[in-house]
Design a protein around this motif. Sequence first.
Motif, short mmCIF file in Angstrom:
data_model
loop_
_atom_site.label_atom_id
_atom_site.label_comp_id
_atom_site.label_asym_id
_atom_site.label_seq_id
_atom_site.Cartn_x
_atom_site.Cartn_y
_atom_site.Cartn_z
N LEU A 28 2.88 21.65 -1.54
CA LEU A 28 4.22 20.66 -1.64
C LEU A 28 3.68 19.22 -1.68
O LEU A 28 4.07 17.93 -2.07
N VAL A 29 2.65 18.89 -0.66
CA VAL A 29 2.19 17.86 -0.02
C VAL A 29 1.48 16.78 -1.07
O VAL A 29 1.96 15.80 -1.14
N THR A 30 0.89 17.78 -1.62
CA THR A 30 -0.16 17.20 -2.83
C THR A 30 0.76 16.61 -3.83
O THR A 30 0.33 15.24 -4.60
N LEU A 31 1.79 17.17 -4.11
CA LEU A 31 1.93 17.16 -5.38
C LEU A 31 3.07 15.73 -4.95
O LEU A 31 3.37 14.57 -5.72
N TYR A 32 3.54 15.72 -3.16
CA TYR A 32 4.23 14.52 -2.83
C TYR A 32 3.05 13.16 -3.08
O TYR A 32 3.51 12.18 -3.56
N ALA A 81 2.63 9.03 -6.75
CA ALA A 81 1.80 7.76 -6.01
C ALA A 81 1.05 6.92 -7.47
O ALA A 81 0.65 5.94 -7.31
N VAL A 82 0.24 8.34 -8.20
CA VAL A 82 -0.94 8.71 -8.82
C VAL A 82 -0.06 8.38 -10.91
O VAL A 82 -0.91 7.10 -11.20
N THR A 83 1.18 9.07 -10.73
CA THR A 83 0.99 8.80 -11.97
C THR A 83 2.77 8.35 -12.11
O THR A 83 2.56 7.90 -12.91
N GLY A 84 3.41 8.08 -11.17
CA GLY A 84 4.93 7.58 -11.01
C GLY A 84 5.58 8.48 -11.31
O GLY A 84 6.67 8.15 -12.01
N PHE A 85 5.57 10.03 -11.27
CA PHE A 85 6.43 10.80 -11.49
C PHE A 85 7.25 10.77 -10.65
O PHE A 85 6.98 10.44 -9.27
N ILE A 86 8.58 11.68 -10.47
CA ILE A 86 9.99 11.32 -9.04
C ILE A 86 10.02 12.56 -9.00
O ILE A 86 10.32 13.54 -9.45
N LEU A 87 9.71 13.30 -7.16
CA LEU A 87 9.28 14.39 -7.63
C LEU A 87 11.18 15.07 -6.97
O LEU A 87 11.51 14.41 -6.09
N VAL A 88 11.60 16.00 -7.46
CA VAL A 88 12.82 15.87 -6.86
C VAL A 88 13.00 17.63 -6.31
O VAL A 88 12.24 18.02 -6.91
N MET A 102 1.39 -1.00 0.26
CA MET A 102 -0.24 -0.27 -0.30
C MET A 102 1.16 1.51 -0.10
O MET A 102 2.02 1.57 0.81
N ASN A 103 0.27 2.05 -0.74
CA ASN A 103 1.33 3.19 -0.56
C ASN A 103 0.87 4.51 0.16
O ASN A 103 -0.43 4.59 0.57
N HIS A 104 1.27 6.17 -0.20
CA HIS A 104 1.10 6.91 0.71
C HIS A 104 -0.10 7.76 0.02
O HIS A 104 -1.60 7.79 1.25
N PHE A 105 -0.38 7.19 -1.46
CA PHE A 105 -1.91 7.38 -2.11
C PHE A 105 -2.92 6.69 -1.12
O PHE A 105 -3.75 7.02 -0.98
N GLN A 106 -2.53 5.16 -1.39
CA GLN A 106 -4.32 4.65 -1.40
C GLN A 106 -4.37 4.69 0.14
O GLN A 106 -4.99 4.42 0.50
N THR A 107 -3.76 4.59 0.52
CA THR A 107 -3.86 5.24 2.60
C THR A 107 -4.59 6.47 2.60
O THR A 107 -5.97 6.34 3.69
N ALA A 108 -4.11 7.67 1.67
CA ALA A 108 -5.16 8.74 1.42
C ALA A 108 -6.68 8.10 1.71
O ALA A 108 -7.70 8.59 2.00
N VAL A 109 -6.51 7.26 0.16
CA VAL A 109 -8.02 6.79 0.09
C VAL A 109 -8.52 6.13 0.88
O VAL A 109 -10.00 6.07 1.03
N PHE A 110 -8.30 4.83 1.47
CA PHE A 110 -8.68 4.12 3.02
C PHE A 110 -9.28 5.42 3.76
O PHE A 110 -10.72 5.09 4.76
N HIS A 111 -8.42 6.54 4.47
CA HIS A 111 -9.36 7.26 5.13
C HIS A 111 -10.20 8.08 4.62
O HIS A 111 -11.17 8.12 6.22
N HIS A 165 -8.22 16.95 -4.41
CA HIS A 165 -7.01 17.31 -4.94
C HIS A 165 -5.75 16.94 -5.57
O HIS A 165 -4.84 17.31 -6.13
N ILE A 166 -5.29 16.23 -4.58
CA ILE A 166 -4.27 14.92 -4.68
C ILE A 166 -4.66 14.27 -6.52
O ILE A 166 -4.12 14.63 -7.58
N LEU A 167 -5.86 14.57 -6.31
CA LEU A 167 -6.54 13.31 -8.15
C LEU A 167 -6.09 14.70 -9.24
O LEU A 167 -5.72 14.16 -10.18
N ARG A 168 -6.61 15.57 -8.81
CA ARG A 168 -6.71 16.95 -9.78
C ARG A 168 -5.33 17.16 -10.52
O ARG A 168 -5.43 17.77 -11.20
#
Length: 79
Positions: free
Chosen positions: A64-68, A72-79, A1-10, A35-38
């Motif tokens: 910034l947290v939303t971008l992080y 998990a949704v798109t698979g890009f790497i935040l640097v 389970m990744n952090h986005f899935q945890t947010a969806v669960f809660h 907001h994350i999905l948008r």
Amino acid sequence: MNHFQTAVFHAARDPDRIAISDSTRVLSRADFVHHILRVAASLQIMGIGRGDRVCAVMHNSIDLVTLYYATAVTGFILV
């Protein structure tokens, strides 16, 4: 389970509870997931996808947290 899935669960368990806040906004768990999905959808429309690197120079904020979480949704790497 990744952090986005945890947010969806809660969000499914208690959608109206506060998930995140900063000096300008307060988002419920359900609003935070939306907001994350948008943000993820906007990045995908711009052509950003799995493995792409995205640089963010931002102050600590909901955005910034939303971008992080959108990583998990798109698979890009935040640097």
